[in-house]
Design a protein around this motif. Structure first.
Motif, mmCIF file in Angstrom:
data_model
loop_
_atom_site.group_PDB
_atom_site.id
_atom_site.type_symbol
_atom_site.label_atom_id
_atom_site.label_comp_id
_atom_site.label_asym_id
_atom_site.label_seq_id
_atom_site.Cartn_x
_atom_site.Cartn_y
_atom_site.Cartn_z
ATOM 1 N N ARG A 758 2.819 -36.964 28.146
ATOM 2 C CA ARG A 758 4.252 -37.259 28.281
ATOM 3 C C ARG A 758 5.005 -36.018 28.746
ATOM 4 N N LEU A 759 4.638 -34.871 28.196
ATOM 5 C CA LEU A 759 5.272 -33.606 28.587
ATOM 6 C C LEU A 759 5.049 -33.326 30.071
ATOM 7 N N VAL A 760 3.798 -33.440 30.502
ATOM 8 C CA VAL A 760 3.470 -33.138 31.896
ATOM 9 C C VAL A 760 4.185 -34.098 32.841
ATOM 10 N N LYS A 761 4.193 -35.378 32.490
ATOM 11 C CA LYS A 761 4.876 -36.363 33.336
ATOM 12 C C LYS A 761 6.363 -36.062 33.429
ATOM 13 N N SER A 762 6.941 -35.705 32.320
ATOM 14 C CA SER A 762 8.377 -35.403 32.309
ATOM 15 C C SER A 762 8.696 -34.200 33.197
ATOM 16 N N VAL A 763 7.892 -33.139 33.067
ATOM 17 C CA VAL A 763 8.146 -31.920 33.844
ATOM 18 C C VAL A 763 7.920 -32.177 35.334
ATOM 19 N N LEU A 764 6.802 -32.799 35.664
ATOM 20 C CA LEU A 764 6.491 -33.009 37.081
ATOM 21 C C LEU A 764 7.445 -34.014 37.720
ATOM 22 N N LEU A 765 7.881 -34.999 36.938
ATOM 23 C CA LEU A 765 8.844 -35.959 37.492
ATOM 24 C C LEU A 765 10.177 -35.279 37.776
ATOM 25 N N GLN A 766 10.570 -34.345 36.925
ATOM 26 C CA GLN A 766 11.808 -33.593 37.172
ATOM 27 C C GLN A 766 11.682 -32.759 38.448
ATOM 28 N N GLN A 767 10.477 -32.274 38.727
ATOM 29 C CA GLN A 767 10.280 -31.459 39.923
ATOM 30 C C GLN A 767 10.387 -32.285 41.210
ATOM 31 N N THR A 768 10.362 -33.607 41.085
ATOM 32 C CA THR A 768 10.534 -34.447 42.271
ATOM 33 C C THR A 768 12.004 -34.714 42.559
ATOM 34 N N GLN A 769 12.904 -34.228 41.694
ATOM 35 C CA GLN A 769 14.340 -34.387 41.907
ATOM 36 C C GLN A 769 14.932 -33.077 42.431
ATOM 37 N N PRO A 840 6.972 -39.307 46.150
ATOM 38 C CA PRO A 840 7.901 -40.101 46.978
ATOM 39 C C PRO A 840 9.372 -39.747 46.750
ATOM 40 N N TYR A 841 9.727 -39.442 45.482
ATOM 41 C CA TYR A 841 11.123 -39.082 45.203
ATOM 42 C C TYR A 841 11.509 -37.795 45.924
ATOM 43 N N GLY A 842 10.645 -36.789 45.815
ATOM 44 C CA GLY A 842 10.935 -35.522 46.462
ATOM 45 C C GLY A 842 10.971 -35.644 47.965
ATOM 46 N N LEU A 843 10.037 -36.440 48.527
ATOM 47 C CA LEU A 843 10.029 -36.627 49.978
ATOM 48 C C LEU A 843 11.245 -37.430 50.438
ATOM 49 N N LYS A 844 11.754 -38.287 49.581
ATOM 50 C CA LYS A 844 12.985 -39.014 49.912
ATOM 51 C C LYS A 844 14.141 -38.018 50.064
ATOM 52 N N PHE A 845 14.192 -37.041 49.148
ATOM 53 C CA PHE A 845 15.232 -36.006 49.248
ATOM 54 C C PHE A 845 15.037 -35.176 50.512
ATOM 55 N N LEU A 846 13.770 -34.847 50.820
ATOM 56 C CA LEU A 846 13.472 -34.105 52.052
ATOM 57 C C LEU A 846 13.912 -34.905 53.274
ATOM 58 N N ASN A 847 13.616 -36.211 53.275
ATOM 59 C CA ASN A 847 13.992 -37.065 54.404
ATOM 60 C C ASN A 847 15.508 -37.168 54.557
ATOM 61 N N ALA A 960 6.729 -45.544 50.545
ATOM 62 C CA ALA A 960 5.308 -45.426 50.202
ATOM 63 C C ALA A 960 4.522 -44.670 51.262
ATOM 64 N N GLY A 961 5.210 -44.217 52.337
ATOM 65 C CA GLY A 961 4.554 -43.415 53.363
ATOM 66 C C GLY A 961 4.079 -44.200 54.564
ATOM 67 N N LEU A 962 4.342 -45.507 54.611
ATOM 68 C CA LEU A 962 3.899 -46.323 55.745
ATOM 69 C C LEU A 962 4.845 -46.130 56.921
ATOM 70 N N SER A 963 4.283 -46.099 58.127
ATOM 71 C CA SER A 963 5.114 -45.976 59.324
ATOM 72 C C SER A 963 5.651 -47.350 59.708
#
Length: 1123
Positions: A758-769, A840-847, A960-963
C-alpha cells in the motif's frame, strides 16, 4: 454512637472532594500565572487601579468612598460577575471543605479513634490522606497571588449589582488573611490532633523501613523473584499486611513529612517520630503536592522550624539529612532502578510464559508496579527541580524506557488475563477466605449486634460466589463489601467500642486479605491506577521529552521506546469531575506529546530503513550492464596481451565481494543498521493500537506516513534534476534504483506487520501526478520539464535529430557538443522505463504540456495565414498555373517561418508517438487483459457514424498508449483554441489555407543544405521528415473539429504540393534543385503515415518514377559519401 457518626462515609467523601478542590486550586494558580490564560479583568489596563486598590484594602473595601479607583468595576460589573463566578465559588468550596474537615477531625479526636496501618488499613489510610489533602489545599490556596483581587473584584461587582456584599465574603476574606503563612496556621490548627496523627504515622514503622531497602538488600532478599523458590511457585502470596505491600513510598513519605510538619511537637518528645521523620528526609529533596507542584521539604522545614524556639537540633537534623541526600540518594535510587529493571524483566518473562501464575502471584505484580512507579516519579520530580548538582548522571536515566516498557507489559498482562485472575480469586474467596473468616468469627468472645450483622454478611457474600456466575458472564460488584469493611473498621476503632479491632488482629488480617482478593474480582483497574499511574508525567513534559531523547540515543533502548507514547494513554486518569475545563487543554497537550514521541520513533525507523535501501541500491547499481564494459575490456586486453595495470593502481572489487566474511566478529555498517532496525521494529510489537483521550492511535501509521514522505523525497532526489544545467538521471537508471528500494522495503514486513504494498502504491501513484500530496514536484514534472526544455527545444533547432530508423533522437555531429547524449534518453528502452515510472497519468500530463506547445505554434501559423490570406486564396485557385504561381510565390512571405513551426509540431508529435508506443508495450505487459477489449472497442469505432463517441473511445485508447487515426488530445486542444468571436467558416478557411501555405512553401526546403535525407537515420538532417507526421495529425484534428472531410482536404494538399514540387523540375537554378530529391520523399512519407491517403491518390498527382529516382539518388549519394 459510632454507627451514627458515619466516620467511614465522611472520610471517603471528603477525600474525593478534597482532591477535586485541590485540582481546582492548582488549575486557578496555573491560569493566573500564565499571561495568555489570565482572567481578562486582571489584565485589562482600565482595571489596574481597581486591582491595586483591592489588594491594598482587602478585605475591607469601601465601594462608596473609592469611586475613583473602582469606577471601572461599575462599568463592567455584569461581565465581572459572570467571568469571575467560577473562581469565587471555587474559593467558597475551599472554605466549606475546611469546615467539614475541622468537624470530622474533631469528631475523630472526641471518639479517641485508634489508627494502625497494619490493622485498620483503610481507616488509617483515609485519615492520613485527608490530612495531607487538606494541608495541600491550604498550601495551594496560599500560592494563588491573585486570589484577593479575584474575590474582592467579584464582591465589589456583587455589591454594586445587589446593594449588599456576598454573604460568604467576610469569612472568605478572613480565611485568606489567616493563611498568608499557611504552615504556621496549620500547625496551630493541628495541635489538638497531634496524638491521633502521631499514632497513625508511627504505625508506618512496621511498613516504611522494610520498603526503604537498597538495591543490594533487595537482591539479597530476592525480592519480586518467582524463580527464587521454584517449589513454592504455585503457593499463594499471603502476608499480614497485604495492602501495605503495594502502598506507594511516595504517599508514605508525604504522610510522614507533611504530618510531622503539622504536628511537629512530637518530633521533640517521641524518638520513634524523630527516627521515622529523619528516614523520610534522607530519601529525597522534593515531595509532590499536586501534579507538578512540589515542596522543597528540607528548605521548607528548616525555614519553618527556625521560627520556633528549641528546634535547633531539628534544624541540624534537616541539614544533615540534606547533605546525605545530595551525597548518596541519587546513586541509591539509580541502583534501585537497575534492580527493578531486571526484576520486572524476569517477572514479565515468567508470567508471559505461564499466565496462570497471575492468580497466586498477583500481589507480586502490584508490588513491582508500585515500586517502579515510585522510582520513576522520584526521578522525574528531582530531574525537573534540581538545577545544580555534582552528579547530574544520577538524575538522568537513558534506560528508563526499559522500566516503563516492563511496567506496561505487566499492566497488559493483568488486563488480558483478567479471567484467569478472577477465576483463581473467586475460588480463593469462597473456599478459603469465607471459611477462615467464619472460624475467626466463631472464636470471638464479644460481637455486638451491628458488628455481627456486618461480619455475617461478609461470610455470606463470599460463600455465595460460584464459578457459574463467572462463566456465565456475570459481573461482580464487591464495592459494598469493601465499604462495609471500612465501616466496621470505623466502628471497632473508637475508644469505647464494645468490639475493639486491635484486640482481634486475626480478624483484621483475614479481612485485609479478603479485601485484596475482592479487588482482584472487580477492581483491578482502580488498583492499577493506585500502583502504576504515571499520569503526573503529563505535567513534567519537558523532563519526559528529555528522557525520551536520552533513550533514543541508546541503541539497546530503542526496542522499548514505544513505552513513552503508551504512558501517554494513561494521562486521562488524572482528570477530576470538579475541574472539567482542563480536559481540553490536557487532551491537546497529551496528544501533542504522544504524537511527538511516535513521529520521532517513526523518523528513526524510517531513516534506518531508507539507509538500508540506499545501501542495497548502491549494490544493485554495481550490477547494471553499463559497468560490464570495463570488465570486458580488461579480459580482452589480457587475451591481446596488452599492458597490464601498474602495481600502484587499485583493482576494483567485483560486485558481491562485500558478502564474503572471513571473521564473524567483523561487523559491517549494514549489520549495524539491520540491528538498529530490529530494535526499533521490536518496539512496534507492543500493540497494534491504543487510546489517548478517546483518540485511537495506530503507531504503524506514523511509520507509514514518514516512509511515504521520505521515500517521495528520495525518489525525486534520485532523479538528480538540475534546472540550470538540465542534467537528469536516465529513466532506466532511476527505475532500477526505485526497484532496488522497493525490493528492500518489502523486507520491512519481515520485521513489522505493515502493508508495504500500500505504501509503495501510494508513493508511486503520487509520482504520476504533477505534484505530490505535500505540494512538491514529482518525477512526472521533472521529466516533463526536461524533455520539453532539454530535448525537444534542441530538437526544434535541429541540434538533435529525430531518427525514425532507430526510433530515437540523436545528436548532430557539430562542434558544440551537447551536455547529454540524446540517444541515451530517448531510445525505446528509456521511454519504456519512463512509461513504467510515470505511467498513463504522468504521460497524460506530459501530453498536455506537449499539446500546449503545439497549440502555441499553430496559433502563430494562423497569424501568418491571416497576413498572407489574399495571396494564399489566389494560390489555392491557381496552383496548376506555373506562371501565376511564380508571381504569387514572390508575394508570399514567411514560408521558412511556417515550415519551421510546422517542423517543431512534427518533432513534438513524433516524440509523442514514440512515448505512446512505449506506453502501449508497458500496458500490454502489465494489463494485457485490459488492452484487448480497448483495442477491440477502438477498431469497432468509426468517425463516420458518431464522431463524439469515436473521440471518447479514442481518448481511452490513447490513454492506454494505442495510436489513433485522429489524435483526441490534439482535437481537444484545437477545439479549446476557438473563441466566442471566431466563426466556424473563418476557422475552416484558415485551416484550408494553412495546408496550402505549407504545400506551396515546400520548395524553399531545397535551399537548406540540411534538408538532405540520410539513409542510416531514415530522415532528414533538419527534421523536416517530421512534417509528414505534423501534416497528417494537424489536418485530421482541425477538420474533425470543423466536421469536414479529412481525406478531401489532404488530397487537395497533395495536389498543391505535387504541382509546386513538379515545377522545381523546370527550374534551372542549382540552388533551388540541390536537395530536390530529398524533398520529394516528403510526399511519400505523408502518404505512408496517413490513414486517409493511399499510394494511388499520390500517383494521380505525382509520378511514381520521380519518387523511385529520388530514392535511388539519395541512396547513391549515401554510398558515395560513406565509401
Amino acid at each position: 454512637m459510632a454507627y451514627q457518626l458515619k466516620l467511614a462515609e465522611k472520610l471517603v467523601i471528603l477525600n474525593d472532594r478534597g482532591q477535586g478542590v485541590l485540582v481546582r486550586m492548582n488549575q486557578i494558580k496555573k491560569i493566573c500565572t500564565e499571561p495568555k490564560r489570565r482572567p481578562y479583568h486582571l489584565t485589562d489596563k482600565t482595571m489596574e487601579s481597581a486591582v491595586k486598590y483591592i489588594n491594598r484594602k482587602f478585605p475591607n473595601i469601601d465601594i462608596r468612598g473609592a469611586n475613583q479607583h473602582i469606577s471601572s468595576i461599575q462599568k463592567q460589573k455584569s461581565a465581572i460577575l459572570e467571568g469571575l463566578q467560577s473562581y469565587y465559588e471555587s474559593f467558597i468550596d475551599v472554605m466549606e471543605f475546611r469546615d467539614h474537615v475541622y468537624e470530622l477531625l474533631n469528631t475523630i479526636d472526641a471518639c479517641q479513634c485508634f489508627f494502625n496501618i497494619t490493622v485498620n488499613f483503610d481507616l488509617t489510610k483515609n485519615y492520613l490522606d485527608l490530612i495531607v489533602t487538606y494541608a495541600s489545599v491550604i498550601f495551594m490556596l496560599s500560592r494563588i497571588d491573585d486570589k484577593k483581587a479575584l474575590v474582592g473584584m467579584y464582591n465589589c461587582a456583587h455589591e454594586m449589582s445587589n446593594g449588599n456584599s456576598d454573604p460568604a465574603y467576610p469569612r472568605l476574606g478572613q480565611m485568606f488573611l489567616e493563611y498568608d503563612h499557611p504552615w504556621r496556621k496549620l500547625s496551630e490548627e493541628f495541635g489538638p490532633h497531634t496524638k491521633s496523627v502521631t499514632e497513625a504515622l508511627l504505625s508506618l514503622h512496621l511498613v516504611y523501613p522494610r520498603r526503604n531497602l537498597s538495591a543490594e538488600q533487595c537482591r539479597s532478599a530476592q525480592l519480586l523473584s518467582l524463580l527464587a523458590s521454584p517449589a513454592a511457585m504455585l503457593n499463594p502470596v499471603c502476608c499480614e499486611t497485604m495492602a501495605c505491600e503495594y502502598l506507594s513510598m511516595e504517599v508514605m513519605e508525604r504522610w510522614i513529612l507533611m504530618g510531622f510538619l503539622l504536628c511537629h511537637t512530637s518530633l521533640n518528645t517521641n524518638p520513634g517520630s524523630q527516627s521515622l521523620w529523619k528516614m523520610a528526609l534522607r530519601n529525597g529533596l522534593y515531595i509532590t503536592v499536586i501534579r507538578d507542584e512540589v515542596l522543597n521539604i528540607h528548605k521548607l522545614s528548616e525555614d519553618f522550624f527556625d521560627t520556633f524556639k528549641g528546634y535547633n537540633k531539628r534544624v541540624a537534623d534537616i541539614k544533615e539529612c540534606k547533605e546525605i541526600v545530595l551525597a548518596n540518594c541519587g546513586t541509591f535510587r539509580r541502583e534501585k532502578r537497575n534492580f527493578l529493571r531486571n526484576a520486572l524483566k524476569e517477572l514479565t518473562k515468567v508470567l508471559e510464559d505461564e499466565p496462570a501464575l497471575l492468580g497466586p502471584k498477583a500481589l507480586f505484580v502490584f508490588m513491582a508496579l508500585s515500586f517502579s512507579r515510585d522510582e520513576v516519579l522520584w526521578l522525574v520530580r528531582h530531574a525537573e527541580n534540581i538545577t545544580k548538582t555534582k552528579t547530574p548522571e544520577d538524575y538522568a536515566d537513558s534506560h528508563l524506557a526499559e522500566l516503563l516498557y516492563f511496567m506496561e507489559k505487566l499492566r497488559s498482562l493483568l488486563v488480558n488475563h483478567s479471567y484467569v485472575i478472577q477465576r483463581y480469586h473467586l475460588q480463593y474467596l469462597s473456599q478459603f477466605d469465607a471459611l477462615v473468616l467464619n472460624d475467626t468469627i466463631q472464636g470471638m468472645n464479644v460481637c455486638p449486634e451491628e458488628e455481627s450483622v456486618l461480619l455475617s454478611s461478609f461470610v455470606s457474600t463470599l460463600s455465595a460466589m460460584t464459578l457459574k456466575n463467572l462463566d456465565g458472564g456475570g459481573e461482580f460488584d464487591l464495592k459494598p463489601f469493601r465499604l462495609d469493611w471500612l465501616r466496621l473498621q470505623a466502628y471497632t476503632s473508637t475508644g469505647k467500642a464494645p468490639l475493639a479491632l486491635k484486640d482481634y488482629p486475626d480478624l483484621a488480617k483475614i479481612m485485609n486479605m479478603a479485601q485484596f482478593h475482592t479487588r482482584m474480582m472487580d477492581n483491578v483497574n482502580e488498583l492499577l491506577f493506585e500502583t502504576a499511574d504515571l499520569s503526573i508525567l503529563c505535567f513534567h513534559a519537558r523532563v519526559f521529552e528529555k528522557m525520551f531523547s536520552q533513550s533514543c540515543e541508546d541503541v539497546y533502548m530503542q526496542r522499548y521506546l514505544m513505552s513513552y507514547p503508551l504512558v501517554c494513554s494513561h494521562f486521562s486518569q488524572c482528570l477530576h469531575p470538579l475541574c472539567p475545563e482542563e480536559t481540553e487543554v490536557m487532551e491537546q497537550q497529551t496528544l501533542k506529546l504522544c504524537v511527538t514521541f511516535l513521529e520521532e520513533i517513526a523518523r528513526q525507523t524510517c531513516t534506518v530503513v531508507l539507509d538500508i535501501c540506499a545501501e542495497q541500491c548502491n549494490l544493485n547499481e554495481k550490477l547494471l550492464p553499463k559497468h560490464s564494459a570495463e570488465k570486458i575490456s580488461t579480459v580482452r586486453n589480457k587475451k591481446l596481451k596488452k599492458q597490464v595495470p601498474k602495481k600502484g593502481e587499485v583493482q576494483k572489487e567485483k560486485p558481491g565481494t562485500e558478502s564474503l566474511r572471513k571473521d564473524r566478529a567483523v561487523v559491517t555498517n549494514l549489520d549495524k543498521m539491520h540491528q538498529m532496525l530490529t530494535e526499533l521494529c521490536t518496539s512496534y510489537s507492543m500493540g497494534v493500537d491504543f487510546t489517548v483521550f478517546k483518540h485511537i492511535i495506530v503507531p504503524a501509521e506514523f511509520l507509514l506516513s514518514q516512509l511515504e514522505l521520505k521515500l517521495t523525497k528520495v525518489i525525486v532526489q534520485m532523479a538528480s534534476y538540475n534546472p540550470s544545467t538540465h542534467d537528469i538521471a536516465r529513466p532506466s537508471d532511476l527505475l532500477s534504483g526505485i526497484q532496488a528500494y522497493i525490493s528492500s522495503l518489502h523486507n520491512l514486513s519481515c520485521y513489522i506487520n505493515i502493508d508495504v504494498s500500500r505504501l509503495v502504491k501510494s508513493v508511486l501513484l503520487q509520482q504520476t501526478q504533477p505534484l505530490d500530496s505535500y505540494g512538491a514536484q514529482t518525477i512526472t514534472t521533472l521529466y516533463t520539464n526536461w524533455f520539453l526544455e532539454g530535448l525537444l527545444r534542441q530538437a526544434s533547432s535541429a541540434l538533435i535529430v529525430h531518427c525514425p530508423t532507430t526510433q530515437c533522437f540523436i545528436n548532430q555531429n557539430i562542434e558544440n557538443e551537447q551536455s547529454f547524449n540524446a540517444e541515451e534518453y530517448s531510445d525505446i528502452s528509456e521511454l519504456r522505463s519512463l512509461s513504467e515510472l510515470i505511467g498513463p497519468y504522468g504521460l497524460k500530463f506530459l501530453n498536455e504540456n506537449l499539446m500546449w506547445h503545439i497549440i502555441s505554434q499553430v496559433g502563430e501559423m494562423k497569424k501568418l495565414v491571416i497576413d498572407n490570406m489574399d495571396v494564399l486564396v489566389q494560390m489555392r485557385a491557381n496552383y496548376e498555373n506555373p506562371d501565376a504561381m511564380s508571381v504569387l510565390q514572390k508575394k508570399l512571405t514567411g514560408c521558412e517561418n511556417v515550415l519551421k513551426r510546422m517542423t517543431i509540431v512534427g518533432v513534438i508529435l513524433s516524440f509523442r508517438s514514440m512515448v505512446q508506443d512505449a506506453l502501449e508495450e508497458i500496458m500490454g505487459k502489465h494489463c494485457h487483459f485490459l488492452m484487448r477489449p480497448i483495442k477491440c472497442l477502438k477498431d469497432s469505432s468509426y468517425t463516420d457514424t458518431d464522431i463524439k463517441v469515436a473521440l471518447d473511445v479514442y481518448e481511452m485508447a490513447s490513454a492506454a498508449g494505442l495510436s489513433c487515426d485522429i489524435d483526441p488530445a490534439l482535437v481537444a486542444a484545437i477545439a479549446n483554441m476557438l473563441t466566442d468571436n471566431t466563426s466556424i467558416e473563418d476557422e475552416f478557411k484558415i485551416s484550408c489555407l494553412l495546408l496550402v501555405y505549407i504545400a506551396v512553401s515546400l520548395p524553399t526546403l531545397c535551399q537548406d543544405p540540411n534538408s538532405f535525407y540520410r539513409r542510416e537515420h531514415g530522415g532528414h538532417q533538419n527534421n523536416i521528415h517530421c512534417l509528414a507526421t505534423a501534416v497528417n495529425h494537424l489536418a485530421a484534428a482541425m477538420f474533425t473539429v470543423q466536421r469536414k472531410s479529412i481525406q478531401m482536404h489532404l488530397e487537395e494538399f497533395l495536389k498543391v504540393a505535387s504541382s509546386v514540387l513538379l515545377q522545381l523540375g523546370q527550374s534551372e537554378e542549382r540552388v533551388e534543385t540541390k536537395n530536390r530529391d530529398s524533398v520529394y520523399l516528403l510526399l511519400h512519407m505523408i502518404v505512408q503515415e496517413s490513414p486517409f491517403l493511399s499510394q494511388d491518390i499520390l500517383e494521380k498527382c505525382f509520378p511514381y518514377v520521380l519518387l523511385r529516382n529520388a530514392y535511388r539518388e539519395v541512396h547513391q549519394i549515401f554510398i558515395h559519401t560513406t565509401g
